[in-house]
Design a protein around this motif. Structure first.
Motif, PDB file in Angstrom:
ATOM      1  N   LEU A 159       0.833  -1.204   0.000  1.00 10.35           N
ATOM      2  CA  LEU A 159       0.000   0.000   0.000  1.00 10.35           C
ATOM      3  C   LEU A 159       0.867   1.254   0.000  1.00 10.35           C
ATOM      4  O   LEU A 159       0.599   2.210  -0.722  1.00 10.35           O
ATOM      5  CB  LEU A 159      -0.941   0.004   1.203  1.00 10.35           C
ATOM      6  N   GLU A 160       1.944   1.223   0.765  1.00 13.65           N
ATOM      7  CA  GLU A 160       2.868   2.363   0.812  1.00 13.65           C
ATOM      8  C   GLU A 160       3.529   2.572  -0.554  1.00 13.65           C
ATOM      9  O   GLU A 160       3.622   3.702  -1.042  1.00 13.65           O
ATOM     10  CB  GLU A 160       3.934   2.125   1.880  1.00 13.65           C
ATOM     11  N   LYS A 161       3.967   1.488  -1.195  1.00 18.89           N
ATOM     12  CA  LYS A 161       4.584   1.576  -2.518  1.00 18.89           C
ATOM     13  C   LYS A 161       3.571   2.102  -3.531  1.00 18.89           C
ATOM     14  O   LYS A 161       3.887   2.956  -4.363  1.00 18.89           O
ATOM     15  CB  LYS A 161       5.109   0.202  -2.940  1.00 18.89           C
ATOM     16  N   TYR A 162       2.343   1.631  -3.459  1.00 14.59           N
ATOM     17  CA  TYR A 162       1.272   2.103  -4.337  1.00 14.59           C
ATOM     18  C   TYR A 162       1.069   3.606  -4.149  1.00 14.59           C
ATOM     19  O   TYR A 162       0.996   4.357  -5.123  1.00 14.59           O
ATOM     20  CB  TYR A 162      -0.023   1.342  -4.058  1.00 14.59           C
ATOM     21  N   GLY A 163       1.002   4.051  -2.912  1.00 15.39           N
ATOM     22  CA  GLY A 163       0.797   5.474  -2.630  1.00 15.39           C
ATOM     23  C   GLY A 163       1.936   6.329  -3.164  1.00 15.39           C
ATOM     24  O   GLY A 163       1.707   7.406  -3.725  1.00 15.39           O
ATOM     25  N   LEU A 164       3.160   5.845  -3.019  1.00 14.53           N
ATOM     26  CA  LEU A 164       4.318   6.572  -3.523  1.00 14.53           C
ATOM     27  C   LEU A 164       4.275   6.670  -5.045  1.00 14.53           C
ATOM     28  O   LEU A 164       4.459   7.750  -5.620  1.00 14.53           O
ATOM     29  CB  LEU A 164       5.609   5.880  -3.074  1.00 14.53           C
ATOM     30  N   GLU A 165       4.020   5.563  -5.709  1.00  9.55           N
ATOM     31  CA  GLU A 165       3.973   5.565  -7.169  1.00  9.55           C
ATOM     32  C   GLU A 165       2.810   6.407  -7.689  1.00  9.55           C
ATOM     33  O   GLU A 165       2.930   7.089  -8.712  1.00  9.55           O
ATOM     34  CB  GLU A 165       3.896   4.136  -7.713  1.00  9.55           C
ATOM     35  N   GLN A 166       1.702   6.391  -6.976  1.00 12.27           N
ATOM     36  CA  GLN A 166       0.550   7.209  -7.355  1.00 12.27           C
ATOM     37  C   GLN A 166       0.904   8.701  -7.237  1.00 12.27           C
ATOM     38  O   GLN A 166       0.572   9.493  -8.118  1.00 12.27           O
ATOM     39  CB  GLN A 166      -0.646   6.870  -6.462  1.00 12.27           C
ATOM     40  N   LYS A 176       3.233   9.647 -10.115  1.00 17.58           N
ATOM     41  CA  LYS A 176       2.460   9.734 -11.353  1.00 17.58           C
ATOM     42  C   LYS A 176       1.693  11.062 -11.416  1.00 17.58           C
ATOM     43  O   LYS A 176       1.675  11.724 -12.461  1.00 17.58           O
ATOM     44  CB  LYS A 176       1.508   8.550 -11.443  1.00 17.58           C
ATOM     45  N   LYS A 177       1.096  11.472 -10.327  1.00 19.75           N
ATOM     46  CA  LYS A 177       0.365  12.745 -10.284  1.00 19.75           C
ATOM     47  C   LYS A 177       1.312  13.930 -10.478  1.00 19.75           C
ATOM     48  O   LYS A 177       0.983  14.887 -11.179  1.00 19.75           O
ATOM     49  CB  LYS A 177      -0.393  12.889  -8.966  1.00 19.75           C
ATOM     50  N   LEU A 178       2.486  13.853  -9.859  1.00 17.33           N
ATOM     51  CA  LEU A 178       3.471  14.919  -9.999  1.00 17.33           C
ATOM     52  C   LEU A 178       3.943  15.052 -11.442  1.00 17.33           C
ATOM     53  O   LEU A 178       4.018  16.151 -11.985  1.00 17.33           O
ATOM     54  CB  LEU A 178       4.664  14.669  -9.075  1.00 17.33           C
ATOM     55  N   VAL A 179       4.247  13.928 -12.061  1.00 18.65           N
ATOM     56  CA  VAL A 179       4.687  13.950 -13.459  1.00 18.65           C
ATOM     57  C   VAL A 179       3.589  14.513 -14.350  1.00 18.65           C
ATOM     58  O   VAL A 179       3.842  15.343 -15.228  1.00 18.65           O
ATOM     59  CB  VAL A 179       5.127  12.545 -13.932  1.00 18.65           C
ATOM     60  N   LYS A 180       2.359  14.102 -14.109  1.00 17.68           N
ATOM     61  CA  LYS A 180       1.240  14.604 -14.914  1.00 17.68           C
ATOM     62  C   LYS A 180       1.090  16.107 -14.741  1.00 17.68           C
ATOM     63  O   LYS A 180       0.882  16.839 -15.713  1.00 17.68           O
ATOM     64  CB  LYS A 180      -0.054  13.891 -14.533  1.00 17.68           C
ATOM     65  N   ARG A 181       1.218  16.569 -13.522  1.00 18.81           N
ATOM     66  CA  ARG A 181       1.069  18.003 -13.257  1.00 18.81           C
ATOM     67  C   ARG A 181       2.191  18.803 -13.905  1.00 18.81           C
ATOM     68  O   ARG A 181       1.968  19.855 -14.488  1.00 18.81           O
ATOM     69  CB  ARG A 181       1.023  18.275 -11.756  1.00 18.81           C
ATOM     70  N   CYS A 182       3.411  18.292 -13.834  1.00 17.06           N
ATOM     71  CA  CYS A 182       4.572  19.028 -14.344  1.00 17.06           C
ATOM     72  C   CYS A 182       4.791  18.844 -15.839  1.00 17.06           C
ATOM     73  O   CYS A 182       5.333  19.738 -16.489  1.00 17.06           O
ATOM     74  CB  CYS A 182       5.834  18.603 -13.597  1.00 17.06           C
ATOM     75  N   CYS A 183       4.425  17.708 -16.369  1.00 16.83           N
ATOM     76  CA  CYS A 183       4.762  17.396 -17.762  1.00 16.83           C
ATOM     77  C   CYS A 183       3.539  17.060 -18.603  1.00 16.83           C
ATOM     78  O   CYS A 183       3.683  16.775 -19.787  1.00 16.83           O
ATOM     79  CB  CYS A 183       5.719  16.208 -17.817  1.00 16.83           C
TER      80      CYS A 183
END
Length: 100
Positions: free
Chosen positions: A45-52, A55-62
């Motif tokens: 769950l922690e790994k999922y949260g980190l990857e999520q 992914k949101k950061l990359v989408k926001r920035c790029c």
């Protein structure tokens, strides 16, 4: 990564297919198995949260940059080859590029 507890869906399977889950590129039945696993396994769950979050950061920035059509076609062609099980031969013009 594993919590050390037995699960119906193994941690390695969840982590191997985490991006498919994040992108909703798997059948609903598999998504349900993963959701159950996350309820039982805090390391996953922690790994999922980190990857999520990444992914949101990359989408926001790029997420606003347009991908050149030829690059998109090359990437999609490689994905199709991989999915079909065919070896992806690299044309000489692409030697040394990071896509290969």
């Amino acid at each position: 990564m594993s919590c050390g507890e037995p699960h119906e869906t193994d941690c390695s399977e969840v982590l191997d297919h985490l991006y498919e889950f994040l992108d909703r590129e798997m059948p609903d039945s598999d998504c349900t198995k993963f959701e159950v696993h996350f309820e039982e396994c805090s390391p996953c769950l922690e790994k999922y949260g980190l990857e999520q979050a990444v992914k949101k950061l990359v989408k926001r920035c790029c997420g606003h940059d347009d991908v050149p059509a030829d690059l998109r076609a090359k990437v999609m062609g490689r994905i199709d080859l991989i999915r079909s099980g065919q070896p992806a031969a690299r044309p000489a013009s692409e030697e040394g590029t990071s896509l290969g």
